[in-house]
Design an enzyme around this catalytic site. Structure first.
Site, PDB file in Angstrom:
ATOM      1  N   MET A 151      83.007  28.441  64.069  1.00 64.28           N
ATOM      2  CA  MET A 151      81.555  28.366  63.974  1.00 64.28           C
ATOM      3  C   MET A 151      81.153  27.040  63.338  1.00 64.28           C
ATOM      4  O   MET A 151      81.630  26.694  62.252  1.00 64.28           O
ATOM      5  CB  MET A 151      81.000  29.522  63.146  1.00 64.28           C
ATOM      6  CG  MET A 151      81.231  30.908  63.730  1.00 64.28           C
ATOM      7  SD  MET A 151      80.449  31.141  65.352  1.00 64.28           S
ATOM      8  CE  MET A 151      78.715  30.845  64.971  1.00 64.28           C
TER       9      MET A 151
ATOM     10  N   HIS B 165      81.222  37.402  72.147  1.00 61.68           N
ATOM     11  CA  HIS B 165      81.418  37.058  70.738  1.00 61.68           C
ATOM     12  C   HIS B 165      80.766  38.141  69.893  1.00 61.68           C
ATOM     13  O   HIS B 165      79.542  38.244  69.832  1.00 61.68           O
ATOM     14  CB  HIS B 165      80.777  35.686  70.479  1.00 61.68           C
ATOM     15  CG  HIS B 165      80.865  35.214  69.071  1.00 61.68           C
ATOM     16  ND1 HIS B 165      80.208  34.088  68.621  1.00 61.68           N
ATOM     17  CD2 HIS B 165      81.533  35.700  67.985  1.00 61.68           C
ATOM     18  CE1 HIS B 165      80.452  33.912  67.335  1.00 61.68           C
ATOM     19  NE2 HIS B 165      81.250  34.879  66.929  1.00 61.68           N
TER      20      HIS B 165
ATOM     21  N   ASP C 219      76.405  36.411  72.951  1.00 60.82           N
ATOM     22  CA  ASP C 219      76.379  36.555  71.495  1.00 60.82           C
ATOM     23  C   ASP C 219      75.880  37.947  71.114  1.00 60.82           C
ATOM     24  O   ASP C 219      74.693  38.248  71.258  1.00 60.82           O
ATOM     25  CB  ASP C 219      75.468  35.497  70.874  1.00 60.82           C
ATOM     26  CG  ASP C 219      76.069  34.110  70.925  1.00 60.82           C
ATOM     27  OD1 ASP C 219      77.178  33.926  70.394  1.00 60.82           O
ATOM     28  OD2 ASP C 219      75.429  33.195  71.484  1.00 60.82           O
TER      29      ASP C 219
ATOM     30  N   MET D  23      75.009  40.491  68.264  1.00 57.56           N
ATOM     31  CA  MET D  23      74.666  40.515  66.839  1.00 57.56           C
ATOM     32  C   MET D  23      74.089  41.875  66.476  1.00 57.56           C
ATOM     33  O   MET D  23      73.350  42.472  67.270  1.00 57.56           O
ATOM     34  CB  MET D  23      73.647  39.421  66.524  1.00 57.56           C
ATOM     35  CG  MET D  23      74.062  38.028  66.975  1.00 57.56           C
ATOM     36  SD  MET D  23      72.826  36.783  66.514  1.00 57.56           S
ATOM     37  CE  MET D  23      73.421  35.375  67.452  1.00 57.56           C
TER      38      MET D  23
ATOM     39  N   ASP E 171      81.262  26.927  68.479  1.00 56.45           N
ATOM     40  CA  ASP E 171      80.013  27.657  68.676  1.00 56.45           C
ATOM     41  C   ASP E 171      79.002  27.223  67.619  1.00 56.45           C
ATOM     42  O   ASP E 171      79.166  27.507  66.440  1.00 56.45           O
ATOM     43  CB  ASP E 171      80.271  29.167  68.575  1.00 56.45           C
ATOM     44  CG  ASP E 171      79.067  30.001  68.989  1.00 56.45           C
ATOM     45  OD1 ASP E 171      77.980  29.424  69.209  1.00 56.45           O
ATOM     46  OD2 ASP E 171      79.211  31.227  69.090  1.00 56.45           O
TER      47      ASP E 171
ATOM     48  N   MET F 270      79.549  39.482  66.705  1.00 57.25           N
ATOM     49  CA  MET F 270      79.124  39.209  65.329  1.00 57.25           C
ATOM     50  C   MET F 270      78.616  40.529  64.756  1.00 57.25           C
ATOM     51  O   MET F 270      77.421  40.717  64.495  1.00 57.25           O
ATOM     52  CB  MET F 270      78.053  38.123  65.324  1.00 57.25           C
ATOM     53  CG  MET F 270      78.607  36.749  65.628  1.00 57.25           C
ATOM     54  SD  MET F 270      77.348  35.483  65.893  1.00 57.25           S
ATOM     55  CE  MET F 270      77.120  35.667  67.672  1.00 57.25           C
TER      56      MET F 270
ATOM     57  N   HIS G 146      78.746  32.824  77.859  1.00 60.14           N
ATOM     58  CA  HIS G 146      78.951  33.263  76.480  1.00 60.14           C
ATOM     59  C   HIS G 146      77.871  34.268  76.094  1.00 60.14           C
ATOM     60  O   HIS G 146      76.673  34.002  76.260  1.00 60.14           O
ATOM     61  CB  HIS G 146      78.907  32.055  75.552  1.00 60.14           C
ATOM     62  CG  HIS G 146      79.282  32.349  74.125  1.00 60.14           C
ATOM     63  ND1 HIS G 146      80.588  32.450  73.705  1.00 60.14           N
ATOM     64  CD2 HIS G 146      78.525  32.576  73.024  1.00 60.14           C
ATOM     65  CE1 HIS G 146      80.624  32.689  72.404  1.00 60.14           C
ATOM     66  NE2 HIS G 146      79.379  32.791  71.966  1.00 60.14           N
TER      67      HIS G 146
ATOM     68  N   SER H  83      75.399  29.758  76.284  1.00 55.18           N
ATOM     69  CA  SER H  83      75.080  31.020  75.613  1.00 55.18           C
ATOM     70  C   SER H  83      73.787  31.582  76.175  1.00 55.18           C
ATOM     71  O   SER H  83      72.736  30.924  76.110  1.00 55.18           O
ATOM     72  CB  SER H  83      74.932  30.793  74.117  1.00 55.18           C
ATOM     73  OG  SER H  83      74.353  31.935  73.501  1.00 55.18           O
TER      74      SER H  83
END
Length: 227
Positions: free
Chosen positions: A139, A68, A37, A39, A175, A70, A35, A10
């Site tokens: 998760m 990913h 992330d 957010m 994750d 979120m 990866h 990540s």
């Protein structure tokens, strides 16, 4: 489907001022995926990257860009992340009331569709959606921050999910809190893709990438020994 462990560092744990070089370093040291992330400070209590960042780093990624999301809502941003070059695009089941539509939209945009599940969501909730996904992200921490401790009760959830998937060509991604100590637990339960942030990047740098490789190899060896 052939089972093989994939390590997906990540970049949340990378040097933000040097993403291109960090990505080249982890790939050169054995990373299978990269990866990202995303957010939004709303669905989760942190604010990270947007589609512009994904587009900027895409030319540096030779492997797989695993994005990913979120965020909530998801649907208005699918096209932007697809255009930015995401290979896998994962949305949370908890992010909106129409996840079936969201997964269809991800595939229609040309990405492989991922479904992410928070620790408080039973994996059985994914059962009606398994024919629409290419990946389920379980998760093993509460989403929002890197460096959290692994939630051990999620191992049993991974095993349940593997049974639900059956012979479908659907990957299970883990994750949160992945280390050489926790990787064997989830690998034995049926995981395919292991996302690791601090456990990969600790001790290394662009100028000294060898620790990245040692960390990746340690996680992979521990996971493979359990499968």
């Amino acid at each position: 489907m052939t089972r093989a462990i994939r390590i997906a560092p990540s970049i949340l744990s990378a040097d933000f001022a040097n993403f291109g070089a960090e990505i080249r370093a982890i790939e050169d040291q054995g990373a299978d995926w990269v990866h990202v992330d995303v957010m939004d400070g709303h669905f989760v209590p942190n604010l990270t990257f947007g589609p512009q960042l994904c587009k900027a780093i895409r030319p540096h990624i030779r492997t797989v860009m695993d994005v990913h999301l979120m965020i909530a809502p998801v649907d208005p941003y699918i096209a932007a992340f697809a255009d930015a070059g995401a290979d896998y695009l994962s949305a949370h089941l908890e992010a909106g009331p129409h996840v079936h539509r969201t997964l269809q939209a991800i595939r229609a945009a040309g990405c492989k569709a991922g479904l992410a599940l928070n620790p408080g969501t039973p994996v059985e909730a994914a059962a009606p959606l398994l024919d629409l996904v290419d990946l389920v992200c379980v998760m093993t921490v509460n989403p929002g921050f890197g460096g959290q401790s692994f939630i051990a009760t999620q191992v049993a959830q991974v095993a349940k999910l593997r049974a639900l998937i059956g012979d479908r060509p659907v990957l299970i991604e883990i994750d949160g809190g992945v280390t050489p100590d926790t990787a064997p637990l989830v690998a034995a339960a049926g995981a395919d893709v292991l996302v690791a942030g601090s456990a990969v990047f600790k001790g290394g740098s662009v100028a000294n990438p060898a620790p990245y490789g040692a960390n990746i190899r340690a996680i992979r060896a521990a996971a493979e020994a359990a499968t």
